[in-house]
Every structure is written in C-alpha cells, then in structure tokens.
Design a protein around this motif. Structure first.
Motif, PDB file in Angstrom:
ATOM      1  N   GLY A  20       0.795  -1.215   0.000  1.00 34.67           N
ATOM      2  CA  GLY A  20       0.000   0.000   0.000  1.00 34.67           C
ATOM      3  C   GLY A  20       0.827   1.264   0.000  1.00 34.67           C
ATOM      4  O   GLY A  20       0.356   2.326   0.343  1.00 34.67           O
ATOM      5  N   GLY A  21       2.093   1.156  -0.389  1.00 32.09           N
ATOM      6  CA  GLY A  21       2.929   2.337  -0.470  1.00 32.09           C
ATOM      7  C   GLY A  21       3.413   2.859   0.868  1.00 32.09           C
ATOM      8  O   GLY A  21       4.048   3.897   0.932  1.00 32.09           O
ATOM      9  N   ARG A  22       3.109   2.179   1.950  1.00 35.40           N
ATOM     10  CA  ARG A  22       3.538   2.634   3.269  1.00 35.40           C
ATOM     11  C   ARG A  22       4.890   2.047   3.590  1.00 35.40           C
ATOM     12  O   ARG A  22       5.139   0.875   3.362  1.00 35.40           O
ATOM     13  N   ARG A  23       5.751   2.881   4.136  1.00 34.04           N
ATOM     14  CA  ARG A  23       7.054   2.383   4.559  1.00 34.04           C
ATOM     15  C   ARG A  23       6.907   1.670   5.881  1.00 34.04           C
ATOM     16  O   ARG A  23       6.121   2.088   6.737  1.00 34.04           O
ATOM     17  N   PRO A  24       7.668   0.599   6.079  1.00 32.03           N
ATOM     18  CA  PRO A  24       7.621  -0.048   7.392  1.00 32.03           C
ATOM     19  C   PRO A  24       8.183   0.889   8.452  1.00 32.03           C
ATOM     20  O   PRO A  24       9.072   1.692   8.181  1.00 32.03           O
ATOM     21  N   LYS A  25       7.630   0.781   9.643  1.00 40.08           N
ATOM     22  CA  LYS A  25       8.107   1.615  10.748  1.00 40.08           C
ATOM     23  C   LYS A  25       9.481   1.159  11.183  1.00 40.08           C
ATOM     24  O   LYS A  25       9.790  -0.013  11.186  1.00 40.08           O
ATOM     25  N   ARG A  26      10.277   2.121  11.575  1.00 42.18           N
ATOM     26  CA  ARG A  26      11.602   1.814  12.095  1.00 42.18           C
ATOM     27  C   ARG A  26      11.567   1.914  13.606  1.00 42.18           C
ATOM     28  O   ARG A  26      10.983   2.823  14.157  1.00 42.18           O
ATOM     29  N   GLY A  27      12.231   0.994  14.243  1.00 41.88           N
ATOM     30  CA  GLY A  27      12.296   1.024  15.696  1.00 41.88           C
ATOM     31  C   GLY A  27      10.975   0.665  16.334  1.00 41.88           C
ATOM     32  O   GLY A  27      10.060   0.176  15.687  1.00 41.88           O
ATOM     33  N   GLY A  28      10.895   0.913  17.621  1.00 41.08           N
ATOM     34  CA  GLY A  28       9.702   0.558  18.371  1.00 41.08           C
ATOM     35  C   GLY A  28       8.794   1.733  18.563  1.00 41.08           C
ATOM     36  O   GLY A  28       8.957   2.785  17.945  1.00 41.08           O
ATOM     37  N   PRO A  29       7.837   1.555  19.440  1.00 45.70           N
ATOM     38  CA  PRO A  29       6.909   2.661  19.716  1.00 45.70           C
ATOM     39  C   PRO A  29       7.646   3.847  20.327  1.00 45.70           C
ATOM     40  O   PRO A  29       8.627   3.679  21.046  1.00 45.70           O
ATOM     41  N   ARG A  30       7.205   5.021  20.001  1.00 41.79           N
ATOM     42  CA  ARG A  30       7.812   6.262  20.500  1.00 41.79           C
ATOM     43  C   ARG A  30       7.015   6.793  21.686  1.00 41.79           C
ATOM     44  O   ARG A  30       5.825   6.551  21.795  1.00 41.79           O
ATOM     45  N   PHE A  31       7.679   7.561  22.516  1.00 42.53           N
ATOM     46  CA  PHE A  31       7.004   8.189  23.649  1.00 42.53           C
ATOM     47  C   PHE A  31       6.005   9.223  23.146  1.00 42.53           C
ATOM     48  O   PHE A  31       6.338  10.065  22.320  1.00 42.53           O
ATOM     49  N   GLY A  32       4.789   9.148  23.687  1.00 44.38           N
ATOM     50  CA  GLY A  32       3.787  10.162  23.409  1.00 44.38           C
ATOM     51  C   GLY A  32       4.082  11.410  24.232  1.00 44.38           C
ATOM     52  O   GLY A  32       4.931  11.408  25.138  1.00 44.38           O
ATOM     53  N   ALA A  33       3.364  12.486  23.948  1.00 47.03           N
ATOM     54  CA  ALA A  33       3.607  13.769  24.621  1.00 47.03           C
ATOM     55  C   ALA A  33       3.400  13.665  26.131  1.00 47.03           C
ATOM     56  O   ALA A  33       4.191  14.203  26.912  1.00 47.03           O
TER      57      ALA A  33
END
Length: 186
Positions: A108-121
């Motif tokens: 679907g044209g989406r790049r795979p995510k790099r790394g893990g989940p990021r901290f939210g605000a």
C-alpha cells in the motif's frame, strides 16, 4: 536523561515499551508507564498501588478495556460466542494465501516503521516531572517512585484514569509514594 535512572526505573521504561508492543500500540503512553511500574511489585513505591489491589494484571485489564488490546483479542471472543472458530479461519486463510496472511498490511505504499513505539507527549511530560520530583527531593537518581509521582502529577493521562477508576485518591497515593521514597532514602 536515562543515565540518571536507577535499575528499577529503567525496567519500568523497558517494560512500558514491551507493553506497548504487546498491545500493538504505536506509542508509549502514561498507561504503558503505569503497567511498567506495576510490573515492579517489590518496589516500595509500586507496592503502594499493589497493596490497594491495583496490580499488573488488573492494570493491564483496565488498559485493554479502555483502549483495546492486540487485534483479534476481543474479536476472537465475540466470534467464538457466535460459533466461529477464529483458529480454523486463520488456518484456512493461511492455507490459501500463505503464513501470516492475516497479520496486517505489508504494501500500500507505506514504509515499514523503524524502531519501536515512541514516547507520546504525556509520557514525555511524565519523564520531565519524574526528573523534577527527584531533583526537588535532592535525589541523585530517578527511582520507580519518581516515575509514579510523575504519572500522578501529569494528572491527565490514561494512567491517572486507571488509578482513579480503581477507587484510589491521587493525593493519598502521592503522599504514600513520597513516604516510600523517604523511607528508602533513609
């Protein structure tokens, strides 16, 4: 900032990331940090919540109830209730389309995510408030209790909702955590 974290506090953060991954959430929120705290029941500050009946299992159930868990958890139970065997469906689909065919989109044209989940605000704010709690007390390292104080003082995240929904008074919990930190420092 993580160089100032004591071992227990580091385990909270790595546990929060593991919880976010396990629940397939794309971010680390206050709820994941709370689950990381609850996974340290031997820590005096975490024990404040555990003694009140808010342990890792009940905390995780509350988070899943509020946000949902990994895809398929709730759907599988609903389908089973009407006689659909999700395992049999998966097996049939994978027989026709290959292993992992139901595991989510790969194109679907989406790049795979790099790394893990990021901290939210809000989770980032908890980290700042944890550092302030430690420095305000004159402590050199950030402990599990400082992270819990940060969660409480942030005041608006899902972690606070879980704690309140469990019937706990935030001010009482904060006082008990402060006492636990003082006793551990003595």
């Amino acid at each position: 900032m993580f160089e100032r974290f004591a071992d227990g506090a580091r385990r909270v953060v790595t546990g929060a990331e593991a919880e976010a991954r396990s629940l397939r959430h794309e971010y680390i929120g206050t709820e994941h940090l709370l689950l990381g705290v609850l996974a340290q029941p031997g820590d005096p500050a975490a024990a404040v919540l555990v003694r009140a009946g808010l342990d890792a299992e009940s905390g995780r159930r509350a988070v899943v109830r509020l946000l949902g868990g990994p895809p398929g958890e709730v759907d599988g139970a609903a389908l089973a209730a009407i006689g659909v065997d999700l395992a049999a469906v998966r097996e049939a689909v994978e027989a026709g389309f290959g292993p992992g065919a139901l595991d989510g989109p790969t194109g679907g044209g989406r790049r795979p995510k790099r790394g893990g989940p990021r901290f939210g605000a809000r989770a980032k704010q908890v980290m700042v408030l944890s550092l302030r709690a430690a420095t305000g007390r004159g402590d050199r390292r950030i402990e599990v209790g400082h992270l819990l104080l940060g969660l409480l003082r942030e005041g608006n995240g899902l972690a606070v909702r879980v704690i309140r929904d469990h019937g706990l008074d935030l001010a009482d919990v904060e006082r008990e955590v402060e006492s636990a930190l003082a006793a551990a420092a003595a």
